[in-house]
Motif scaffolding. Structure first.
Motif, PDB file in Angstrom:
ATOM      1  N   ILE A 142      24.294 -52.485 -82.922  1.00 41.74           N
ATOM      2  CA  ILE A 142      23.657 -53.398 -83.867  1.00 41.74           C
ATOM      3  C   ILE A 142      24.622 -54.528 -84.182  1.00 41.74           C
ATOM      4  N   CYS A 143      24.182 -55.754 -83.882  1.00 40.26           N
ATOM      5  CA  CYS A 143      24.929 -56.956 -84.243  1.00 40.26           C
ATOM      6  C   CYS A 143      24.235 -57.536 -85.471  1.00 40.26           C
ATOM      7  N   ARG A 144      24.912 -57.504 -86.597  1.00 44.20           N
ATOM      8  CA  ARG A 144      24.304 -57.997 -87.839  1.00 44.20           C
ATOM      9  C   ARG A 144      24.031 -59.493 -87.783  1.00 44.20           C
ATOM     10  N   CYS A 145      24.761 -60.211 -86.947  1.00 43.79           N
ATOM     11  CA  CYS A 145      24.568 -61.659 -86.813  1.00 43.79           C
ATOM     12  C   CYS A 145      23.454 -61.969 -85.822  1.00 43.79           C
ATOM     13  N   THR A 146      22.900 -60.961 -85.205  1.00 51.56           N
ATOM     14  CA  THR A 146      21.869 -61.084 -84.164  1.00 51.56           C
ATOM     15  C   THR A 146      22.320 -61.999 -83.033  1.00 51.56           C
ATOM     16  N   GLY A 147      23.558 -61.864 -82.637  1.00 42.93           N
ATOM     17  CA  GLY A 147      24.120 -62.710 -81.582  1.00 42.93           C
ATOM     18  C   GLY A 147      23.952 -62.140 -80.197  1.00 42.93           C
ATOM     19  N   TYR A 148      22.827 -61.543 -79.918  1.00 42.17           N
ATOM     20  CA  TYR A 148      22.645 -60.860 -78.638  1.00 42.17           C
ATOM     21  C   TYR A 148      22.590 -61.811 -77.440  1.00 42.17           C
ATOM     22  N   VAL A 149      22.055 -63.019 -77.628  1.00 40.28           N
ATOM     23  CA  VAL A 149      21.947 -63.953 -76.500  1.00 40.28           C
ATOM     24  C   VAL A 149      23.329 -64.273 -75.927  1.00 40.28           C
ATOM     25  N   PRO A 150      24.304 -64.710 -76.741  1.00 42.17           N
ATOM     26  CA  PRO A 150      25.631 -64.963 -76.159  1.00 42.17           C
ATOM     27  C   PRO A 150      26.349 -63.683 -75.705  1.00 42.17           C
ATOM     28  N   ILE A 151      26.068 -62.558 -76.345  1.00 38.10           N
ATOM     29  CA  ILE A 151      26.685 -61.294 -75.920  1.00 38.10           C
ATOM     30  C   ILE A 151      26.203 -60.922 -74.516  1.00 38.10           C
ATOM     31  N   VAL A 152      24.902 -61.038 -74.280  1.00 37.05           N
ATOM     32  CA  VAL A 152      24.356 -60.719 -72.957  1.00 37.05           C
ATOM     33  C   VAL A 152      24.871 -61.724 -71.925  1.00 37.05           C
ATOM     34  N   ALA A 153      24.913 -63.000 -72.298  1.00 42.03           N
ATOM     35  CA  ALA A 153      25.435 -64.023 -71.371  1.00 42.03           C
ATOM     36  C   ALA A 153      26.891 -63.728 -71.016  1.00 42.03           C
ATOM     37  N   ALA A 154      27.685 -63.331 -71.990  1.00 40.06           N
ATOM     38  CA  ALA A 154      29.096 -62.998 -71.740  1.00 40.06           C
ATOM     39  C   ALA A 154      29.208 -61.775 -70.832  1.00 40.06           C
ATOM     40  N   ALA A 155      28.377 -60.781 -71.065  1.00 36.39           N
ATOM     41  CA  ALA A 155      28.423 -59.562 -70.247  1.00 36.39           C
ATOM     42  C   ALA A 155      28.039 -59.863 -68.801  1.00 36.39           C
ATOM     43  N   LEU A 156      26.997 -60.679 -68.606  1.00 34.06           N
ATOM     44  CA  LEU A 156      26.593 -61.050 -67.241  1.00 34.06           C
ATOM     45  C   LEU A 156      27.685 -61.858 -66.554  1.00 34.06           C
ATOM     46  N   ASP A 157      28.316 -62.776 -67.297  1.00 32.32           N
ATOM     47  CA  ASP A 157      29.417 -63.580 -66.757  1.00 32.32           C
ATOM     48  C   ASP A 157      30.594 -62.674 -66.386  1.00 32.32           C
ATOM     49  N   ALA A 158      30.934 -61.758 -67.263  1.00 28.91           N
ATOM     50  CA  ALA A 158      32.055 -60.844 -66.985  1.00 28.91           C
ATOM     51  C   ALA A 158      31.753 -59.983 -65.766  1.00 28.91           C
ATOM     52  N   ALA A 159      30.521 -59.491 -65.667  1.00 29.75           N
ATOM     53  CA  ALA A 159      30.149 -58.661 -64.515  1.00 29.75           C
ATOM     54  C   ALA A 159      30.343 -59.440 -63.218  1.00 29.75           C
ATOM     55  N   ARG A 160      29.877 -60.702 -63.221  1.00 30.53           N
ATOM     56  CA  ARG A 160      30.014 -61.539 -62.016  1.00 30.53           C
ATOM     57  C   ARG A 160      31.494 -61.759 -61.683  1.00 30.53           C
ATOM     58  N   ARG A 161      32.297 -62.086 -62.681  1.00 27.99           N
ATOM     59  CA  ARG A 161      33.724 -62.335 -62.432  1.00 27.99           C
ATOM     60  C   ARG A 161      34.453 -61.062 -61.985  1.00 27.99           C
ATOM     61  N   LEU A 162      34.085 -59.936 -62.560  1.00 28.81           N
ATOM     62  CA  LEU A 162      34.716 -58.675 -62.152  1.00 28.81           C
ATOM     63  C   LEU A 162      34.379 -58.342 -60.698  1.00 28.81           C
ATOM     64  N   ARG A 163      33.129 -58.615 -60.298  1.00 28.21           N
ATOM     65  CA  ARG A 163      32.746 -58.375 -58.891  1.00 28.21           C
ATOM     66  C   ARG A 163      33.529 -59.305 -57.969  1.00 28.21           C
ATOM     67  N   GLU A 164      33.650 -60.573 -58.362  1.00 32.02           N
ATOM     68  CA  GLU A 164      34.356 -61.556 -57.532  1.00 32.02           C
ATOM     69  C   GLU A 164      35.834 -61.217 -57.350  1.00 32.02           C
ATOM     70  N   THR A 165      36.437 -60.697 -58.422  1.00 31.38           N
ATOM     71  CA  THR A 165      37.863 -60.384 -58.350  1.00 31.38           C
ATOM     72  C   THR A 165      38.136 -58.966 -57.870  1.00 31.38           C
ATOM     73  N   GLY A 166      37.074 -58.153 -57.769  1.00 33.90           N
ATOM     74  CA  GLY A 166      37.257 -56.777 -57.338  1.00 33.90           C
ATOM     75  C   GLY A 166      37.796 -55.864 -58.429  1.00 33.90           C
ATOM     76  N   GLU A 167      37.812 -56.365 -59.686  1.00 32.72           N
ATOM     77  CA  GLU A 167      38.325 -55.561 -60.797  1.00 32.72           C
ATOM     78  C   GLU A 167      37.296 -54.596 -61.345  1.00 32.72           C
ATOM     79  N   SER A 168      36.059 -54.660 -60.851  1.00 33.18           N
ATOM     80  CA  SER A 168      35.020 -53.796 -61.409  1.00 33.18           C
ATOM     81  C   SER A 168      35.124 -52.363 -60.919  1.00 33.18           C
ATOM     82  N   LYS A 169      36.005 -52.090 -59.995  1.00 35.42           N
ATOM     83  CA  LYS A 169      36.114 -50.733 -59.445  1.00 35.42           C
ATOM     84  C   LYS A 169      37.092 -49.897 -60.211  1.00 35.42           C
TER      85      LYS A 169
END
Length: 169
Positions: A142-169
């Motif tokens: 639960i985000c009391r600020c209802t900041g889910y849009v930037p949280i999801v955008a950050a998570a998708l961005d991090a997932a992409r960068r982790l895949r690119e760098t190979g750090e997701s393993k």
């Protein structure tokens, strides 16, 4: 687990963020209180104290867990990872933390520690999640600020960068 005396303190030994820690805890002391008050690791936040909001999420033996639903004595001997352990080195943010900063996903920051700890685990388990999967996974926070849009955008961005760098393993 041995039977514990309710009127005595018990030694709790943990590995937290790769370092050994030991302190005494009363049998009913929550892991959140143990981390914050006994060990001074205040990055783990205490929100609802009922396991609903997710602010207190840490990783216990590699899996996300609500520290407000875990007794300190139950975690004796475990390996704990807290938000203090996410950064790879002092002064450098993890890929996930950097994505949160880049997308302004912090807002008030109260829920951030728990969300980061859950996402850190989730992105290792599922390195290429869809937006819908991420939203479903984050529904336990639960985000009391209802900041889910930037949280999801950050998570998708991090997932992409982790895949690119190979750090997701």
């Amino acid at each position: 687990m041995p039977r514990l005396s309710a009127d005595a303190r018990h030694n709790v030994r943990l590995e937290i963020n790769g370092r050994a820690h030991e302190a005494e805890a009363e049998p009913r002391m929550l892991l959140t209180d143990f981390l914050r008050h006994r060990l001074g690791l205040t990055g783990t936040h205490v929100g609802c104290e009922h396991g609903v909001c997710g602010a207190c999420t840490v990783q216990i033996d590699g899996a996300p867990a609500r520290a407000c639903l875990t007794l300190a004595v139950q975690a004796d001997g475990a390996s704990i990872r807290t938000v203090e352990g996410l950064a790879p080195e002092p002064g450098r943010l993890s890929v996930l933390q950097e994505a949160f900063r880049r997308h302004h996903a912090l807002q008030c920051g109260f829920c951030t520690a728990g969300i980061l700890m859950s996402l850190d685990w989730y992105l290792r388990e599922k390195p290429d999640p869809s937006e819908a999967e991420l939203r479903e996974f984050l529904s336990g926070h639960i985000c009391r600020c209802t900041g889910y849009v930037p949280i999801v955008a950050a998570a998708l961005d991090a997932a992409r960068r982790l895949r690119e760098t190979g750090e997701s393993k």
